[in-house]
Design a protein around this motif. Structure first.
Motif, PDB file in Angstrom:
ATOM      1  N   GLY A   4       0.720  -1.333   0.112  1.00  0.00           N
ATOM      2  CA  GLY A   4      -0.007   0.176   0.146  1.00  0.00           C
ATOM      3  C   GLY A   4       0.917   1.267   0.010  1.00  0.00           C
ATOM      4  O   GLY A   4       0.443   2.186  -0.291  1.00  0.00           O
ATOM      5  N   THR A   7       4.750   1.104  -2.963  1.00  0.00           N
ATOM      6  CA  THR A   7       4.486   0.941  -4.370  1.00  0.00           C
ATOM      7  C   THR A   7       4.094   2.352  -4.906  1.00  0.00           C
ATOM      8  O   THR A   7       4.575   2.666  -5.947  1.00  0.00           O
ATOM      9  N   VAL A  69       4.487 -10.471 -12.106  1.00  0.00           N
ATOM     10  CA  VAL A  69       3.534 -11.280 -11.421  1.00  0.00           C
ATOM     11  C   VAL A  69       3.661 -12.743 -11.568  1.00  0.00           C
ATOM     12  O   VAL A  69       3.365 -13.104 -12.812  1.00  0.00           O
ATOM     13  N   PRO A 127       0.227  -2.811 -15.395  1.00  0.00           N
ATOM     14  CA  PRO A 127       0.954  -2.538 -14.147  1.00  0.00           C
ATOM     15  C   PRO A 127       0.519  -2.820 -12.764  1.00  0.00           C
ATOM     16  O   PRO A 127       1.012  -3.027 -11.720  1.00  0.00           O
ATOM     17  N   GLY A 130      -3.399  -8.531 -13.214  1.00  0.00           N
ATOM     18  CA  GLY A 130      -4.636  -8.797 -14.094  1.00  0.00           C
ATOM     19  C   GLY A 130      -5.381 -10.008 -13.373  1.00  0.00           C
ATOM     20  O   GLY A 130      -4.952 -10.647 -12.706  1.00  0.00           O
ATOM     21  N   ARG A 133      -6.863 -11.636  -9.328  1.00  0.00           N
ATOM     22  CA  ARG A 133      -5.762 -11.145  -8.147  1.00  0.00           C
ATOM     23  C   ARG A 133      -5.211  -9.901  -8.591  1.00  0.00           C
ATOM     24  O   ARG A 133      -4.391  -9.516  -8.048  1.00  0.00           O
ATOM     25  N   CYS A 135      -4.359  -5.942  -8.738  1.00  0.00           N
ATOM     26  CA  CYS A 135      -4.225  -5.357  -7.547  1.00  0.00           C
ATOM     27  C   CYS A 135      -5.536  -4.620  -6.750  1.00  0.00           C
ATOM     28  O   CYS A 135      -6.344  -4.131  -7.499  1.00  0.00           O
ATOM     29  N   GLY A 137      -5.698  -2.704  -4.722  1.00  0.00           N
ATOM     30  CA  GLY A 137      -5.763  -1.125  -4.150  1.00  0.00           C
ATOM     31  C   GLY A 137      -5.623  -0.162  -5.429  1.00  0.00           C
ATOM     32  O   GLY A 137      -5.422   0.907  -5.241  1.00  0.00           O
ATOM     33  N   PHE A 140      -7.736   2.833  -5.541  1.00  0.00           N
ATOM     34  CA  PHE A 140      -7.205   3.999  -4.497  1.00  0.00           C
ATOM     35  C   PHE A 140      -5.850   4.491  -4.606  1.00  0.00           C
ATOM     36  O   PHE A 140      -5.550   5.697  -4.563  1.00  0.00           O
TER      37      PHE A 140
HETATM   38  C1  HEM Z   1       1.266   2.440  -7.567  1.00  0.00           C
HETATM   39  C2  HEM Z   1       0.850   1.674  -6.864  1.00  0.00           C
HETATM   40  C3  HEM Z   1       0.613   0.068  -6.911  1.00  0.00           C
HETATM   41  C4  HEM Z   1       0.907  -0.921  -7.885  1.00  0.00           C
HETATM   42  C5  HEM Z   1       1.527  -0.497  -9.282  1.00  0.00           C
HETATM   43  C6  HEM Z   1       0.426  -2.183  -7.637  1.00  0.00           C
HETATM   44  C7  HEM Z   1       0.699  -3.253  -8.184  1.00  0.00           C
HETATM   45  C8  HEM Z   1       0.258  -4.413  -7.859  1.00  0.00           C
HETATM   46  C9  HEM Z   1       0.345  -5.758  -8.434  1.00  0.00           C
HETATM   47  C10 HEM Z   1       1.169  -5.705  -9.913  1.00  0.00           C
HETATM   48  C11 HEM Z   1       0.054  -6.785  -7.771  1.00  0.00           C
HETATM   49  C12 HEM Z   1      -0.320  -8.313  -8.419  1.00  0.00           C
HETATM   50  C13 HEM Z   1      -1.466  -8.536  -9.078  1.00  0.00           C
HETATM   51  C14 HEM Z   1      -1.577  -9.827  -9.830  1.00  0.00           C
HETATM   52  O1  HEM Z   1      -1.147 -10.838  -9.223  1.00  0.00           O
HETATM   53  O2  HEM Z   1      -2.209  -9.744 -10.869  1.00  0.00           O
HETATM   54  C15 HEM Z   1      -0.895  -6.139  -6.471  1.00  0.00           C
HETATM   55  C16 HEM Z   1      -1.488  -6.790  -5.548  1.00  0.00           C
HETATM   56  C17 HEM Z   1      -2.134  -6.245  -4.551  1.00  0.00           C
HETATM   57  N1  HEM Z   1      -2.073  -4.948  -4.150  1.00  0.00           N
HETATM   58 FE1  HEM Z   1      -1.322  -3.486  -5.256  1.00  0.00          FE
HETATM   59  N2  HEM Z   1      -0.183  -2.051  -6.385  1.00  0.00           N
HETATM   60  C18 HEM Z   1      -0.226  -0.625  -5.738  1.00  0.00           C
HETATM   61  C19 HEM Z   1      -0.676  -0.195  -4.646  1.00  0.00           C
HETATM   62  C20 HEM Z   1      -1.796  -0.885  -3.898  1.00  0.00           C
HETATM   63  C21 HEM Z   1      -2.162  -0.109  -2.638  1.00  0.00           C
HETATM   64  C22 HEM Z   1      -2.266   1.318  -2.405  1.00  0.00           C
HETATM   65  C23 HEM Z   1      -2.864  -1.281  -1.929  1.00  0.00           C
HETATM   66  C24 HEM Z   1      -3.791  -1.285  -0.875  1.00  0.00           C
HETATM   67  C25 HEM Z   1      -4.155  -0.374  -0.282  1.00  0.00           C
HETATM   68  C26 HEM Z   1      -2.639  -2.628  -2.778  1.00  0.00           C
HETATM   69  C27 HEM Z   1      -3.106  -3.744  -2.362  1.00  0.00           C
HETATM   70  C28 HEM Z   1      -2.659  -4.792  -3.111  1.00  0.00           C
HETATM   71  C29 HEM Z   1      -3.238  -6.348  -2.752  1.00  0.00           C
HETATM   72  C30 HEM Z   1      -3.860  -6.406  -1.358  1.00  0.00           C
HETATM   73  C31 HEM Z   1      -2.777  -7.088  -3.471  1.00  0.00           C
HETATM   74  C32 HEM Z   1      -2.954  -8.673  -3.561  1.00  0.00           C
HETATM   75  C33 HEM Z   1      -4.400  -8.999  -4.375  1.00  0.00           C
HETATM   76  C34 HEM Z   1      -4.300 -10.491  -4.455  1.00  0.00           C
HETATM   77  O3  HEM Z   1      -3.364 -11.279  -4.443  1.00  0.00           O
HETATM   78  O4  HEM Z   1      -5.658 -10.808  -4.675  1.00  0.00           O
HETATM   79  N3  HEM Z   1      -1.665  -2.078  -3.863  1.00  0.00           N
HETATM   80  N4  HEM Z   1      -0.540  -4.729  -6.652  1.00  0.00           N
END
Ligand code: HEM
Length: 187
Positions: A4, A7, A69, A127, A130, A133, A135, A137, A140
């Motif tokens: 959160g 990134t 990923v 980014p 997809g 799963r 992201c 967030g 937000f």
């Molecule tokens: C620029 C900011 C961010 C980027 C580029 C980013 C990118 C990603 C990516 C690439 C994944 C893996 C998705 C996949 O496996 O297909 C991910 C997963 C996740 N992100 Fe982010 N993220 C960002 C910000 C955030 C924020 C702000 C939060 C929470 C407030 C967050 C919470 C999560 C969670 C909980 C997962 C796991 C989802 C799952 O496995 O079901 N991310 N993120």
């Protein structure tokens, strides 16, 4: 904290870095933000601004903080002439997909305008990962990025201390600028 904060903070650093290495992109974004600055009582950069969204999208294209990923196959899968057995882990690498010339002309160049009035498919630009799963967030983080970047640019002028090339380095679970990005507000 890593998902959160790290990134979004990393992406904000890259956005400031890229914009301050590309004066034309910075100038057009500042011009687009100018009406927001005029709104009382405080700058309101979170209002929809296509240039601001495009700058964030282009930053995430060149500098995805999570550049790969992983997915584990639940059944055999044919890919590029190979048959991969169930249980194989594949890495889906946005960093490489985002540099495909056939999708992004002059792919190595920071050009936010490529995102203005144009959407890329989830197989071309991802980014946020997809599928199921993707992201959690994303909405937000994209909003937070726009607010933070718009506020930084609307309230001060900035100077890059070291405007030279910066490499990607592995940090706490994400990739970010090696050594950080040092900037100063112009007072
Ligand atoms: C620029 C900011 C961010 C980027 C580029 C980013 C990118 C990603 C990516 C690439 C994944 C893996 C998705 C996949 O496996 O297909 C991910 C997963 C996740 N992100 Fe982010 N993220 C960002 C910000 C955030 C924020 C702000 C939060 C929470 C407030 C967050 C919470 C999560 C969670 C909980 C997962 C796991 C989802 C799952 O496995 O079901 N991310 N993120």
């Amino acid at each position: 904290v890593v998902a959160g904060h790290e990134t979004t903070a990393t992406t904000l650093s890259w956005a400031m870095y890229e914009l301050h290495r590309h004066p034309e992109a910075l100038a057009s974004l500042r011009a687009a933000l100018a009406p927001a600055r005029a709104l009382p009582p405080r700058p309101r950069p979170s209002r929809r601004c296509p240039c601001l969204e495009a700058a964030c999208d282009e930053t995430l294209r060149l500098h995805p903080p999570v550049p790969m990923v992983p997915r584990r196959l639940t059944r055999a899968f044919a890919l590029g002439g190979y048959t991969l057995p169930a249980g194989t882990t594949l890495g889906v690498v946005s960093y490489m997909a985002h540099l495909r010339e056939e999708v992004f002309a002059e792919a190595e160049v920071f050009k936010p305008e490529r995102f203005v009035g144009r959407r890329y498919s989830p197989f071309e630009y991802y980014p946020w990962g997809g599928g199921a799963r993707r992201c959690l967030g994303a909405a937000f983080a994209a909003y937070e990025l726009r607010v933070a970047l718009g506020t930084l640019l609307s309230t001060s002028a900035w100077v890059l201390d070291e405007p030279g090339p910066v490499r990607h380095a592995f940090r706490v679970g994400t990739y970010g600028p090696e050594g950080g990005i040092r900037m100063r507000p112009v007072v």
